[in-house]
Design an enzyme around this catalytic site. Structure first.
Site, PDB file in Angstrom:
ATOM      1  CB  SER A 272      56.678  48.383  45.380  1.00 34.92           C
ATOM      2  OG  SER A 272      56.900  47.204  44.613  1.00 34.92           O
ATOM      3  CE  LYS A 273      48.898  47.977  42.969  1.00 34.64           C
ATOM      4  NZ  LYS A 273      48.509  46.612  42.628  1.00 34.64           N
TER       5      LYS A 273
END
Ligand code: GLU
Length: 507
Positions: A272-273
């Site tokens: 994920s970011k």
């Protein structure tokens, strides 16, 4: 044999995650390997999730990576809106294809494969809470639809009245009861699912006269003559519905391949970011600033070469079956094969991304790197015309082995372009002794190359290490860094003496 036609069909809901870039890349490699076309289609029928700028961002990202669409996007990087021989299926934005889908939804109703549903959101909400109260989950399916307000339960005249009088009805797929859907995936092999576990998905909404993802996706893949659908594993649960939709229409269906997820560097779960923010690596190809003004790292802005990024991505979930790790795009096109794409998720390793960049940096010519270095030198106040491209290229040749990014060049080579304006105190304390610097200064005056200098020190039996460290301190401001002979060669004798004068005055 039919021409291979694959598509990348992003929804413009935000910046493209590197997993999405990999999906586009595998589509591209597959198309090129089979002499086929790679098509871009923008799936923007969900207006609630539309993010301004995302579409342009996605296309710019693909172009930066060298993933060039054959169809759907023109030479200027614009999504094509008007049909032409090269782009026969325009428009390629689903919101602009709005008028196409209704008749397909109605065709399914006429065939008995779909039905009109009139439940208001309040009614559905109520059904949901009632189920919850009984500890169950409400699903709109073969069982519950018998008790709900739709064209399967209401008399014909009432259906017609509601269709004409209301604007909040939908068309739902009539998922068959207890039928085994038997599917094949190019990566996962044979899959079977019992249709009783699936719900009656909405296909079309009267409210905005737009299709949902499922209907638009199938209709467009059919109309655009897509032969293989290669997409992320998050779409695998939709595959039975898509199979049944093809069957209901009586259309030949494409083959499907669902790619595994990219996983976090440590621990479990999807990359994920947040992982990137925490560990300091980009998850997006290009920098992105969201509506709140927060900027996320991009591979491009962080100094990665697109070919290094692409090579790294290609190897995340695919392997050539050999030890080879470095592939150009053309080599990837030749080597790629779907049967070597792995089923399991691929753990992303940010160090490997850097390793790739370092390898690609080494492979580039000194001259090419010098051109890339020039703007950075300018930013640091260096007159690059005066230094000359030849000189800058010589410097690059010396330092490139020590760098991962072109952005590292300045710190490594600063002492060649500028005289030190300060000296590392602990090195001064350690090495700046009169008995060392005095002979070192004499040596500098007498010698114009590093080799001469060494010979001078040796022949006079001076302490080599101490004298050299003084010299290095004078030339670079610290007792470590580039080799003295290299610095002397690159800055010239005059500059060496100037730096000596400076140091003697200051220290
Ligand atoms: N619009 C979908 C997405 O954003 C495409 C899924 C597909 O390729 O069928 O991922």
């Amino acid at each position: 044999m039919k021409k291979t036609r694959v598509r990348f069909a992003p929804s413009p809901t935000g910046p493209l995650h590197m997993g999405g870039v990999r999906t586009a890349l595998y589509n591209y490699l597959y198309a090129k390997q089979n002499g086929g076309d790679f098509i871009i289609r923008i799936e923007d029928t969900d207006s609630h999730r539309f993010v301004p700028g995302a579409e342009q961002y996605i296309i710019e990202s693909l172009l930066w990576c060298g993933i060039k669409p054959d169809e759907g996007v023109d030479e200027n990087g614009k999504v094509v809106e008007t049909a032409s021989p090269k782009h026969p299926h325009a428009p390629y934005r689903q919101s602009q294809r709005k008028g196409i889908y209704r008749k397909y939804a109605e065709e399914l109703v006429a065939k008995g494969c779909a039905y009109y549903a009139f439940d208001t959101s309040e009614e559905l909400e109520r059904a949901r809470s009632e189920a919850e109260a009984k500890g169950e989950t409400f699903i709109y399916n073969w069982s519950s639809r018998r008790k709900l307000r739709n064209s399967l339960t209401l008399p014909q005249e009432e259906v017609e009245k509601l269709l004409a009088g209301r604007t909040d009805w939908t068309v739902r797929f009539k998922m068959p009861e207890d039928t085994v859907v038997s599917m094949d995936d190019m990566i996962r092999g044979h899959i079977e699912v019992n249709s009783s576990t699936l719900d009656d998905k909405v296909l079309w909404k009267r409210a905005d006269e737009l299709p949902t993802y499922h209907l638009a996706n199938i209709v467009d893949d059919h109309l655009m003559e897509i032969t293989e659908v290669i997409r992320g594993e998050e779409w695998l649960p939709s595959l039975p519905l898509h199979y049944l939709l093809y069957q209901a229409f009586g259309w030949e269906r494409p083959r499907f391949a669902h790619l595994s997820l990219l996983l976090k560097p440590v621990g479990n779960g999807k990359l994920s970011k947040r992982d990137g923010d925490k560990m300091g690596f980009p998850v997006f190809p290009l920098q992105w600033t969201n509506a709140e003004g927060e900027t996320s790292h991009g591979y491009r802005e962080d100094g990665y070469f697109p070919d290094a990024f692409i090579n790294m991505l290609a190897m995340l979930g695919w392997n050539p079956g050999t030890e080879q790790e470095i592939f150009t795009m053309n080599e990837l096109v030749d080597a790629f094969s779907m049967d070597k794409v792995q089923k399991a998720g691929a753990k992303f390793n940010p160090e490997k991304a850097k390793w790739y960049n370092k390898e690609y940096l080494r492979k580039k010519s000194d001259r090419e790197l010098a051109e890339l270095f020039i703007p950075i030198l300018k930013d640091n106040g260096i007159d690059t015309d005066k230094e000359g491209i030849g000189h800058i290229t010589d410097v690059v040749a010396l330092i490139k082995e020590r760098a991962t990014f072109v952005g590292d060049f300045w710190n490594i080579s600063k002492s060649i372009f500028t005289a030190p304006d300060e000296y590392v105190q602990k090195d001064v304390d350690k090495f700046w002794k009169e008995e060392n610097w005095k002979p070192a200064y004499e040596a500098a005056k007498a010698c114009s190359t590093g080799e001469e200098l060494e010979e001078y020190i040796r022949s006079r039996e001076l302490p080599m290490g101490k004298v050299m460290n003084c010299t290095r301190l004078v030339l670079t401001g610290a007792a470590s860094g580039l080799g003295i002979s290299d610095i002397m060669r690159l800055i010239g004798h005059e500059e060496v003496l100037r730096r000596w004068e400076n140091a003697v005055n200051k220290l």
